[in-house]
Design an enzyme around this catalytic site. Sequence first.
Site, mmCIF file in Angstrom:
data_model
loop_
_atom_site.group_PDB
_atom_site.id
_atom_site.type_symbol
_atom_site.label_atom_id
_atom_site.label_comp_id
_atom_site.label_asym_id
_atom_site.label_seq_id
_atom_site.Cartn_x
_atom_site.Cartn_y
_atom_site.Cartn_z
ATOM 1 C CB SER A 141 -19.342 -69.454 -8.527
ATOM 2 O OG SER A 141 -18.026 -69.587 -9.026
ATOM 3 C CE1 TYR A 154 -20.339 -65.857 -12.508
ATOM 4 C CE2 TYR A 154 -18.396 -66.735 -11.409
ATOM 5 C CZ TYR A 154 -19.645 -66.919 -11.964
ATOM 6 O OH TYR A 154 -20.209 -68.175 -11.977
#
Length: 257
Positions: A141, A154
């Site tokens: 990501s 995350y």
Amino acid sequence: MFSLKNKTALITGGASGIGLAIAKTFAQAGASVHILDLNKDQGEQAVSEIQQAGGQATSHAIDVSNQQQAVETVNQIAAQGPIHILVNNAGVSHIGTVETTTEADFDRIYRINIKGVYNCLYATIPHLKANSGGVVLNMASIAATVGIPDRFAYAMSKGAVLTMTLSIAKDYLKENIRCNCISPARVHTPFVDGFIAKTYPGREAEMFEKLSKTQPIGRMAEPQEIGALALYLCSDEAGFITGCDYPIDGGFTRLNN
């Protein structure tokens, strides 16, 4: 170009969202796709859609955080023939700073986003070695390399995915195993729609537009765009590429000034 004919591809989290788009793209390119997903019903639905479109697919209900399940499932697939591609896509999101992230939250993110990737690598790498090589593609990501508000756990997990990618690429160069990762910005999936509806009831259209415009290009990515990049990186045409992180972010990491 970009044919995956006669290739067997394992895709974790392949029953929905980005994983489903990758599964459909790979099947369209001729791969025999194995969807490894926790949701049995969604996995079977994904297989049905791929088969109706003329592709080959099989679903396996699996919790990637369970190493025994990962090893047994991959071994069962390998017993049917060589494995050529592993896509580590399964993952979950979390919103929060370090202060608002509970220990349970942190452990859950670690268990799925980090240990899940490790488990599938652990289960699959021996088979790729036995087949004289293959391709691993991990889903990272932009949060792995750019500070994003309220994404403490995350971002931590995706940073780990990025560095695991580099380790696998380095360790298995001589085994003819390539390993890269993709780092998307926001992608328009059912998860995003559900998140907006739950978090901003009555303001869905407004918030969708606002989140879309955080990408300089002015919109979110479509899952099939991630699938197209995944197809290239797992194809023979990308044979000179390993140890790389590919942002697919509408300019987010470089143009957001």
